[in-house]
Design an enzyme around this catalytic site. Structure first.
Site, PDB file in Angstrom:
ATOM      1  N   ASN A   1      71.801 -49.553 -13.097  1.00  9.01           N
ATOM      2  CA  ASN A   1      72.926 -48.619 -13.196  1.00  9.01           C
ATOM      3  C   ASN A   1      72.333 -47.217 -13.288  1.00  9.01           C
ATOM      4  O   ASN A   1      71.849 -46.821 -14.345  1.00  9.01           O
ATOM      5  CB  ASN A   1      73.769 -48.958 -14.427  1.00  9.01           C
ATOM      6  CG  ASN A   1      74.895 -47.962 -14.644  1.00  9.01           C
ATOM      7  OD1 ASN A   1      75.145 -47.108 -13.795  1.00  9.01           O
ATOM      8  ND2 ASN A   1      75.575 -48.075 -15.774  1.00  9.01           N
TER       9      ASN A   1
ATOM     10  N   LYS B   1      73.820 -44.497 -13.228  1.00 10.38           N
ATOM     11  CA  LYS B   1      74.744 -43.543 -13.873  1.00 10.38           C
ATOM     12  C   LYS B   1      74.805 -42.260 -13.026  1.00 10.38           C
ATOM     13  O   LYS B   1      74.728 -42.352 -11.801  1.00 10.38           O
ATOM     14  CB  LYS B   1      74.328 -43.302 -15.335  1.00 10.38           C
ATOM     15  CG  LYS B   1      74.152 -44.636 -16.075  1.00 10.38           C
ATOM     16  CD  LYS B   1      74.025 -44.516 -17.557  1.00 10.38           C
ATOM     17  CE  LYS B   1      73.831 -45.902 -18.173  1.00 10.38           C
ATOM     18  NZ  LYS B   1      73.762 -45.873 -19.620  1.00 10.38           N
TER      19      LYS B   1
ATOM     20  N   HIS C   1      82.212 -50.479 -18.122  1.00 11.68           N
ATOM     21  CA  HIS C   1      81.070 -49.915 -18.851  1.00 11.68           C
ATOM     22  C   HIS C   1      81.580 -49.100 -20.046  1.00 11.68           C
ATOM     23  O   HIS C   1      82.598 -48.407 -19.952  1.00 11.68           O
ATOM     24  CB  HIS C   1      80.236 -49.030 -17.926  1.00 11.68           C
ATOM     25  CG  HIS C   1      78.900 -48.717 -18.513  1.00 11.68           C
ATOM     26  ND1 HIS C   1      78.741 -47.758 -19.498  1.00 11.68           N
ATOM     27  CD2 HIS C   1      77.679 -49.254 -18.311  1.00 11.68           C
ATOM     28  CE1 HIS C   1      77.468 -47.717 -19.857  1.00 11.68           C
ATOM     29  NE2 HIS C   1      76.802 -48.617 -19.146  1.00 11.68           N
TER      30      HIS C   1
ATOM     31  N   GLU D   1      80.662 -46.392 -21.268  1.00  8.08           N
ATOM     32  CA  GLU D   1      80.801 -44.942 -21.034  1.00  8.08           C
ATOM     33  C   GLU D   1      82.134 -44.633 -20.362  1.00  8.08           C
ATOM     34  O   GLU D   1      82.750 -43.615 -20.645  1.00  8.08           O
ATOM     35  CB  GLU D   1      79.609 -44.439 -20.199  1.00  8.08           C
ATOM     36  CG  GLU D   1      78.342 -44.413 -21.046  1.00  8.08           C
ATOM     37  CD  GLU D   1      77.051 -44.589 -20.270  1.00  8.08           C
ATOM     38  OE1 GLU D   1      77.057 -44.480 -19.032  1.00  8.08           O
ATOM     39  OE2 GLU D   1      76.025 -44.856 -20.932  1.00  8.08           O
TER      40      GLU D   1
ATOM     41  N   GLU E   1      76.488 -55.206 -23.509  1.00 13.99           N
ATOM     42  CA  GLU E   1      75.749 -53.972 -23.767  1.00 13.99           C
ATOM     43  C   GLU E   1      76.201 -53.374 -25.104  1.00 13.99           C
ATOM     44  O   GLU E   1      77.225 -52.678 -25.158  1.00 13.99           O
ATOM     45  CB  GLU E   1      76.017 -52.947 -22.658  1.00 13.99           C
ATOM     46  CG  GLU E   1      75.590 -53.407 -21.276  1.00 13.99           C
ATOM     47  CD  GLU E   1      75.371 -52.219 -20.336  1.00 13.99           C
ATOM     48  OE1 GLU E   1      74.248 -52.093 -19.834  1.00 13.99           O
ATOM     49  OE2 GLU E   1      76.298 -51.418 -20.142  1.00 13.99           O
TER      50      GLU E   1
ATOM     51  N   GLY F   1      70.750 -46.232 -24.220  1.00 16.05           N
ATOM     52  CA  GLY F   1      70.112 -44.914 -24.147  1.00 16.05           C
ATOM     53  C   GLY F   1      69.534 -44.434 -25.456  1.00 16.05           C
ATOM     54  O   GLY F   1      69.175 -43.265 -25.596  1.00 16.05           O
TER      55      GLY F   1
END
Ligand code: 13P
Length: 255
Positions: free
Chosen positions: A9, A11, A97, A99, A169, A175
């Protein structure tokens, strides 16, 4: 035997030329991989046709999208539909996801519609779930993740579930450099598989791939992938460097 998958991914990272160089680097270093191993690269939308062209004719490695819209077409400025992605040759779509759940306010009802759009385009869905730190601290992560899966996926029938991969996740690991321990990953992956078994039966649960994501790197991938219910990874930061991503692919191949 269920599929093992390592998915990148990217991003919102990399210019077109940087993306092309990264894919070339991955292709140059790709180890021989067996039939049940797959690699997915999910770049930003802008890169997708370029990535598809680079991966054309190469086995086991597929192009993914990081999102799709919940409607088929229409006046949705700035959006891209699943039908457009499928037409371009995209084979995988990441949906749910954390995010996007957080920054774009994507709730379960919307995600269920996106899943339907992706499946209608004959694409494979990587459906993400995972808890924030306060839920982990309260030790209610299993219930949290089960609810995300029920609300996002349980409207599907058993044949449709064959086109779903789940990515667990934990938000506190994304991160942050703080990876879930292999014990934590195995415990919740097993719980996710049990949740699937209760709804769709043991065979469907046994066949579904469940990926781990969150600070996965070459140095910790082998230990995570050795867990019985961890079938690969969804990789952010470490997927932006060919050498690191290849190290994670090798860990999948050897697991
Ligand atoms: P990191 O690997 O950078 O922690 O990101 C994980 C992730 O969010 C993949 O979707």
């Amino acid at each position: 035997m269920r599929n093992k998958i390592v998915a990148a991914n990217w991003k919102m990272n990399l210019k077109l030329s940087e993306g092309a160089n990264l894919v070339n680097g991955i292709l140059q270093g790709m180890p021989a991989i067996s039939e049940n191993c797959k690699v997915v690269i999910a770049p930003p939308y802008l890169h997708i046709t370029q990535t598809i062209a680079q991966l054309k004719g190469i086995e086991h490695i597929f192009t993914g999208a990081q999102n799709c819209h919940s409607e088929n077409s229409g006046a949705y400025t700035g959006e891209v539909s699943a039908a457009m992605l499928a037409d371009a040759g995209v084979q995988y779509v990441i949906i749910g996801h954390s995010e996007r759940r957080e920054y774009c306010n994507e709730d379960s009802a919307l995600l269920a519609k996106k899943v339907n759009q992706a499946l209608a385009g004959n694409m494979h869905v990587i459906f993400c779930c995972g808890e924030p730190l306060e839920i982990r601290d309260a030790n209610t992560q299993n219930e949290h993740v089960a609810r995300q899966i029920e609300e996002g996926l349980f409207h599907l029938d058993a044949p449709q579930l064959k086109n779903i991969t789940i990515a667990y996740e934990p938000i506190w690991a994304i991160g942050t450099g703080r990876v879930a321990s292999s014990g934590q990953a195995q415990e919740i992956h097993a719980y996710i598989r049990k949740t699937i078994a209760e709804k769709y039966g043991a065979e469907a649960a046994d066949n579904i791939s469940i990926l781990y994501g969150g600070s996965c790197k070459p140095s910790n991938a082998a230990e995570l992938f050795a867990c019985a219910d961890v079938d690969g990874g969804l990789i952010g930061g470490a997927a932006l460097k060919a050498e690191e991503f290849l190290g994670i692919i090798k860990a999948m191949v050897d697991s």
